[in-house]
Write a protein that holds these residues in place. Structure first.
Motif, PDB file in Angstrom:
ATOM      1  N   ILE A 112       0.919  -1.259  -0.079  1.00 52.99           N
ATOM      2  CA  ILE A 112      -0.020   0.007   0.051  1.00 52.99           C
ATOM      3  C   ILE A 112       0.924   1.119  -0.171  1.00 52.99           C
ATOM      4  O   ILE A 112       0.537   2.099  -0.572  1.00 52.99           O
ATOM      5  CB  ILE A 112      -1.013   0.092   1.149  1.00 52.99           C
ATOM      6  N   SER A 113       2.005   1.230   0.889  1.00 59.66           N
ATOM      7  CA  SER A 113       2.865   2.322   0.847  1.00 59.66           C
ATOM      8  C   SER A 113       3.455   2.608  -0.490  1.00 59.66           C
ATOM      9  O   SER A 113       3.854   3.803  -1.001  1.00 59.66           O
ATOM     10  CB  SER A 113       3.990   2.147   2.007  1.00 59.66           C
ATOM     11  N   LEU A 114       3.830   1.403  -1.399  1.00 57.48           N
ATOM     12  CA  LEU A 114       4.298   1.689  -2.682  1.00 57.48           C
ATOM     13  C   LEU A 114       3.409   2.195  -3.392  1.00 57.48           C
ATOM     14  O   LEU A 114       3.661   2.962  -4.483  1.00 57.48           O
ATOM     15  CB  LEU A 114       4.813   0.191  -3.032  1.00 57.48           C
ATOM     16  N   LEU A 115       2.011   2.026  -3.356  1.00 57.27           N
ATOM     17  CA  LEU A 115       1.178   2.353  -4.046  1.00 57.27           C
ATOM     18  C   LEU A 115       1.144   3.889  -4.081  1.00 57.27           C
ATOM     19  O   LEU A 115       1.003   4.735  -4.900  1.00 57.27           O
ATOM     20  CB  LEU A 115      -0.352   1.643  -3.589  1.00 57.27           C
ATOM     21  N   ALA A 116       1.122   4.528  -2.860  1.00 60.61           N
ATOM     22  CA  ALA A 116       1.281   5.664  -2.512  1.00 60.61           C
ATOM     23  C   ALA A 116       2.517   6.403  -3.033  1.00 60.61           C
ATOM     24  O   ALA A 116       2.491   7.683  -3.683  1.00 60.61           O
ATOM     25  CB  ALA A 116       0.929   6.014  -1.029  1.00 60.61           C
ATOM     26  N   MET A 117       3.597   5.903  -3.006  1.00 62.36           N
ATOM     27  CA  MET A 117       4.801   6.221  -3.380  1.00 62.36           C
ATOM     28  C   MET A 117       4.755   6.593  -5.201  1.00 62.36           C
ATOM     29  O   MET A 117       5.387   7.271  -5.427  1.00 62.36           O
ATOM     30  CB  MET A 117       6.127   5.394  -2.995  1.00 62.36           C
ATOM     31  N   THR A 118       4.137   5.604  -5.684  1.00 59.24           N
ATOM     32  CA  THR A 118       4.048   5.651  -7.127  1.00 59.24           C
ATOM     33  C   THR A 118       2.948   6.483  -7.707  1.00 59.24           C
ATOM     34  O   THR A 118       3.073   6.762  -8.859  1.00 59.24           O
ATOM     35  CB  THR A 118       4.106   4.206  -7.742  1.00 59.24           C
ATOM     36  N   GLU A 131       9.117   6.907   4.876  1.00 61.31           N
ATOM     37  CA  GLU A 131       9.582   8.292   4.013  1.00 61.31           C
ATOM     38  C   GLU A 131       9.375   8.291   2.458  1.00 61.31           C
ATOM     39  O   GLU A 131       9.662   7.438   1.853  1.00 61.31           O
ATOM     40  CB  GLU A 131      11.187   8.746   4.591  1.00 61.31           C
ATOM     41  N   LEU A 132       8.467   9.186   1.882  1.00 59.71           N
ATOM     42  CA  LEU A 132       8.288   9.380   0.570  1.00 59.71           C
ATOM     43  C   LEU A 132       9.387  10.002  -0.157  1.00 59.71           C
ATOM     44  O   LEU A 132       9.580  11.161   0.523  1.00 59.71           O
ATOM     45  CB  LEU A 132       7.010   9.835   0.217  1.00 59.71           C
ATOM     46  N   ARG A 133       9.895   9.861  -1.153  1.00 63.41           N
ATOM     47  CA  ARG A 133      10.930  10.561  -2.090  1.00 63.41           C
ATOM     48  C   ARG A 133      10.533  11.041  -3.363  1.00 63.41           C
ATOM     49  O   ARG A 133       9.375  10.254  -3.868  1.00 63.41           O
ATOM     50  CB  ARG A 133      12.069   9.658  -2.058  1.00 63.41           C
ATOM     51  N   SER A 134      11.381  11.699  -3.752  1.00 64.49           N
ATOM     52  CA  SER A 134      10.881  12.543  -5.212  1.00 64.49           C
ATOM     53  C   SER A 134      11.371  11.188  -6.135  1.00 64.49           C
ATOM     54  O   SER A 134      11.523  10.269  -5.849  1.00 64.49           O
ATOM     55  CB  SER A 134      11.813  13.644  -5.382  1.00 64.49           C
ATOM     56  N   THR A 135      10.883  11.761  -7.542  1.00 61.34           N
ATOM     57  CA  THR A 135      11.069  10.747  -8.533  1.00 61.34           C
ATOM     58  C   THR A 135      12.299  10.286  -8.864  1.00 61.34           C
ATOM     59  O   THR A 135      12.418   8.976  -9.076  1.00 61.34           O
ATOM     60  CB  THR A 135      10.522  11.255 -10.038  1.00 61.34           C
ATOM     61  N   ILE A 158      16.007  10.702  -4.473  1.00 64.62           N
ATOM     62  CA  ILE A 158      17.007  11.428  -3.620  1.00 64.62           C
ATOM     63  C   ILE A 158      16.482  12.190  -2.617  1.00 64.62           C
ATOM     64  O   ILE A 158      16.894  12.084  -1.638  1.00 64.62           O
ATOM     65  CB  ILE A 158      17.806  12.093  -4.350  1.00 64.62           C
ATOM     66  N   SER A 159      15.518  13.105  -3.265  1.00 66.88           N
ATOM     67  CA  SER A 159      14.948  14.010  -2.222  1.00 66.88           C
ATOM     68  C   SER A 159      13.770  13.618  -1.376  1.00 66.88           C
ATOM     69  O   SER A 159      12.871  13.104  -2.066  1.00 66.88           O
ATOM     70  CB  SER A 159      14.592  15.363  -3.097  1.00 66.88           C
ATOM     71  N   PRO A 160      13.801  13.669  -0.095  1.00 67.52           N
ATOM     72  CA  PRO A 160      12.797  13.303   0.653  1.00 67.52           C
ATOM     73  C   PRO A 160      11.538  14.416   0.815  1.00 67.52           C
ATOM     74  O   PRO A 160      11.723  15.485   0.725  1.00 67.52           O
ATOM     75  CB  PRO A 160      13.362  13.041   2.097  1.00 67.52           C
ATOM     76  N   GLU A 161      10.171  13.729   0.504  1.00 67.21           N
ATOM     77  CA  GLU A 161       9.167  15.013   0.591  1.00 67.21           C
ATOM     78  C   GLU A 161       8.458  14.649   1.357  1.00 67.21           C
ATOM     79  O   GLU A 161       7.367  15.457   1.536  1.00 67.21           O
ATOM     80  CB  GLU A 161       8.632  14.804  -1.039  1.00 67.21           C
ATOM     81  N   GLY A 162       8.198  13.651   2.341  1.00 67.70           N
ATOM     82  CA  GLY A 162       6.991  13.396   3.282  1.00 67.70           C
ATOM     83  C   GLY A 162       7.018  12.027   3.775  1.00 67.70           C
ATOM     84  O   GLY A 162       7.961  11.220   3.666  1.00 67.70           O
ATOM     85  N   ILE A 163       6.143  11.941   4.957  1.00 69.05           N
ATOM     86  CA  ILE A 163       6.059  10.584   5.370  1.00 69.05           C
ATOM     87  C   ILE A 163       4.433   9.944   5.106  1.00 69.05           C
ATOM     88  O   ILE A 163       3.581  10.637   5.234  1.00 69.05           O
ATOM     89  CB  ILE A 163       6.196  10.769   7.039  1.00 69.05           C
ATOM     90  N   PHE A 164       4.635   8.672   4.645  1.00 66.20           N
ATOM     91  CA  PHE A 164       3.493   8.052   4.356  1.00 66.20           C
ATOM     92  C   PHE A 164       3.139   7.328   5.665  1.00 66.20           C
ATOM     93  O   PHE A 164       3.940   6.563   6.065  1.00 66.20           O
ATOM     94  CB  PHE A 164       3.418   7.055   3.483  1.00 66.20           C
ATOM     95  N   LEU A 165       1.617   7.055   6.204  1.00 64.64           N
ATOM     96  CA  LEU A 165       1.307   6.361   7.459  1.00 64.64           C
ATOM     97  C   LEU A 165       0.216   5.662   7.277  1.00 64.64           C
ATOM     98  O   LEU A 165      -0.802   6.117   6.760  1.00 64.64           O
ATOM     99  CB  LEU A 165       1.090   7.717   8.357  1.00 64.64           C
ATOM    100  N   VAL A 166       0.260   4.364   7.647  1.00 65.61           N
ATOM    101  CA  VAL A 166      -0.976   3.313   7.684  1.00 65.61           C
ATOM    102  C   VAL A 166      -1.141   3.038   9.187  1.00 65.61           C
ATOM    103  O   VAL A 166      -0.187   2.450   9.635  1.00 65.61           O
ATOM    104  CB  VAL A 166      -0.555   2.245   7.031  1.00 65.61           C
TER     105      VAL A 166
END
Length: 604
Positions: free
Chosen positions: A78-84, A191-195, A198-206
């Motif tokens: 699910i976290s991968l789904l959010a990341m992509t 932690e969610l990162r840019s495309t 490299i650059s961290p952009e936020g935190i995903f929480l379930v």
């Protein structure tokens, strides 16, 4: 009463040899061997069942571990789904929205996505994304964050940020970031990162409400009392069937042992009915799945089996013990009697005579023992008498060896003084010599009053002082209270001799010999001290060697091939007359001097 006069006891069994007695005893002990073998077999059977049960529990826990691992993997998907998801990426990036309406469109799309996930997964409590650009979106279109909760200080937030893009599973906790909501959950954060990654952009929480994990663990049957529980990498309990009791302190669990155990390991705690078997399996995200089974449930008929076995064993053991007691008493009695008599002989009682019962091997041994003790007693008495007479003769001979040489040297000095017209010195020296030899050749007993011994050594020192005029001085410090006691005849002279010839004679300036005598409790102590050249440790050891070894020769006879009265022989002479606690002690320091301490008992 002598042991030989006792009437021998009638044997319980008319066995003529100890070999037949032992054979009969071994036959009786076979029963005991069978019982012991049965108990060992029972123990091995129980252990085998427990090992099989432990293996079974391990397989079950592995399956539970696999199920929970699959469940967590789904959460990570699910976290991968959010990341992509491109909407999520755009929303938490640094891009600016054209208008508020555009921002709401993105928020609605992301919220709809999260709601669709929640619709298919009832075990998920909430899904949220926290951008580092201060943007926030969740599975709800309208969400109010708790103003009293700082998201950036939450443990799951910090752990995800520190993990650098890896998923982090938190310990069970109360989630309070949503206003007016307090749920008991386990959080999966990442932690969610840019495309470009490299650059961290936020935190995903379930947030997971633990329902699936609880259902998986509750379905596991490890007997009537067995159970499964889960701990995280910090030792916090994720799931336990008695979780509330543990938190309240009414129950406890072996958390420390579980944390110390490796994945796949098992350990046992407690004894008897309280025995518990723990099987531990680790996950790749830090949790440990633990199965607990009770030992008394592993074998269904264990109590019946043990009662039956011990009932039969009880009667067999009772008979075997009765026979063993009777047989051991019959067989060991003569041996113990002989052992007791041997201990008495060890203590020096050679008048003992052991009891002889039957004329079997032990009886013959007792008869031989009695003959041996009698012979040893006779030989010891003869040896003691011979050695005592021999030692006294040797010491008397050694003592007499000094007289001719000392007389020769002293007369030589008298002749020299006469030639020098020193009449008073000749008279004084001749008088001292006469008194000295009157004491030496007197037929008195070996023990003389101390006053006689002091008079003797005074005459000896007068002669030596006159011989070594400017090299020798002496001082006598004898307590008057000891004059009435007795001492060995010519006790001090050998030590004074050694002080002169080994300490003072070769000293460039005048030397001093001090003789002290005092009482100390039940002992008399003499000290012969000189301020001469002293000795090294090696020379001191040579001085203590007996005559006939490499000990120092008497200086009076040096060059004539004779040996003097060695210091060690005087020490032996003291011990021969007074016993081992008495004797001499020597301390010496090179270029400082030597002090000899002679210790004898008080004898009236």
């Amino acid at each position: 009463m002598l042991f030989g006069n006792r009437r021998p006891l009638l044997p319980l069994f008319p066995l003529k040899s100890i070999q037949s007695s032992i054979s009969f005893a071994f036959s009786c002990l076979i029963l005991v061997t069978i019982v012991v073998t049965s108990l060992i077999s029972y123990r091995l059977s129980v252990d085998a069942v427990e090992q099989n049960a432990t293996g079974y529990i391990e397989e079950i826990i592995k399956q539970v571990n696999s199920n929970i691992q699959s469940y967590v993997d789904n959460m990570e998907n699910i976290s991968l789904l959010a990341m992509t998801n491109k909407d999520v990426k755009y929303y938490i990036s640094d891009n600016d929205f054209i208008s508020t309406e555009e921002r709401r469109v993105y928020e609605k799309r992301i919220s709809d996505l999260f709601q669709a996930i929640l619709y298919t997964r009832q075990d998920i409590a909430s899904i949220m994304v926290f951008g580092y650009n201060d943007r926030f979106v969740s599975d709800r279109r309208i969400t109010s964050l708790n103003p009293n909760a700082d998201v950036r200080n939450a443990p799951w937030y910090k752990s995800a940020k520190a993990a650098g893009g890896q998923s982090v599973i938190s310990a069970p906790h109360v989630q309070n970031i949503i206003q007016n909501e307090y749920r008991w959950v386990v959080s999966l954060s990442r932690e969610l990162r840019s495309t470009d990654g490299i650059s961290p952009e936020g935190i995903f929480l379930v947030d997971l409400n633990l329902s699936v994990i609880n259902d998986i663990c509750r379905q596991i049957n490890l007997g009537n009392k067995g159970y499964v529980f889960i701990v995280d990498q910090e030792g916090n309990i994720v799931y336990h069937p008695q979780q509330q009791l543990i938190y309240s302190g009414l129950a406890s669990e072996k958390i420390d042992e579980v944390n110390a155990a490796a994945s796949g390991a098992s350990f046992t705690t407690g004894e008897g009915d309280g025995k518990r078997i723990y099987s531990v399996q680790g996950t790749n995200f830090g949790w440990k799945i633990v199965g607990v089974a009770y030992g008394d449930e592993l074998i269904a008929n264990k109590d019946t089996l043990s009662r039956s076995l011990f009932l039969y064993a009880f009667f067999g053991l009772a008979i075997a013990l009765l026979l063993s007691v009777l047989l051991s008493h019959q067989l060991s009695r003569p041996i113990k009697n002989l052992q007791k008599d041997m201990k008495l002989v060890e203590k020096g009682n050679f008048d003992i005579k052991t009891e002889i019962g039957q004329m079997n091997e032990i009886g013959q041994l007792g008869r031989t023992f009695n003959m041996m003790v009698g012979q040893i007693k006779n030989l010891m008495e003869e040896a003691i008498l011979t050695q005592e007479q021999k030692r006294k003769s040797e010491l008397a001979l050694l003592q007499s060896q000094i007289n001719p040489h000392f007389l020769y040297n002293t007369l030589d000095s008298i002749i020299w003084m006469a030639e020098q017209k020193k009449h008073e010195e000749v008279v004084l020296m001749t008088s001292a010599l006469a008194k000295l030899f009157r004491s030496s050749i007197s037929k008195e007993k070996e023990l003389v009053p101390i006053r006689v011994e002091i008079e003797h050594i005074k005459n000896y020192l007068i002669i030596q002082k006159m011989r070594y005029n400017n090299q020798l001085d002496y001082r006598l410090d004898i307590a008057p209270s000891i004059m009435m006691y007795r001492s060995l005849k010519i006790l001090l002279q050998p030590f004074v001799e050694n002080a002169i010839y080994h300490g003072i004679r070769n000293k460039p300036e005048m030397g001093l010999i001090t003789i002290r005598g005092y009482e100390e409790e039940d002992r008399i102590v003499f000290e012969v001290e000189d301020d001469g050249l002293g000795m090294t440790e090696e020379k001191l050891e040579m001085l203590l060697e007996p005559v006939g070894g490499s000990g120092l020769s008497d200086p009076l006879q040096s060059g004539s091939g004779g040996k003097g009265i060695g210091i060690s022989n005087v020490n032996e002479r003291i011990k021969l007359f007074f016993g081992e606690p008495y004797g001499i002690q020597i301390r010496s320091e090179l270029e400082v001097g030597t002090c000899v301490t002679i210790i004898i008992p008080k004898l009236d």
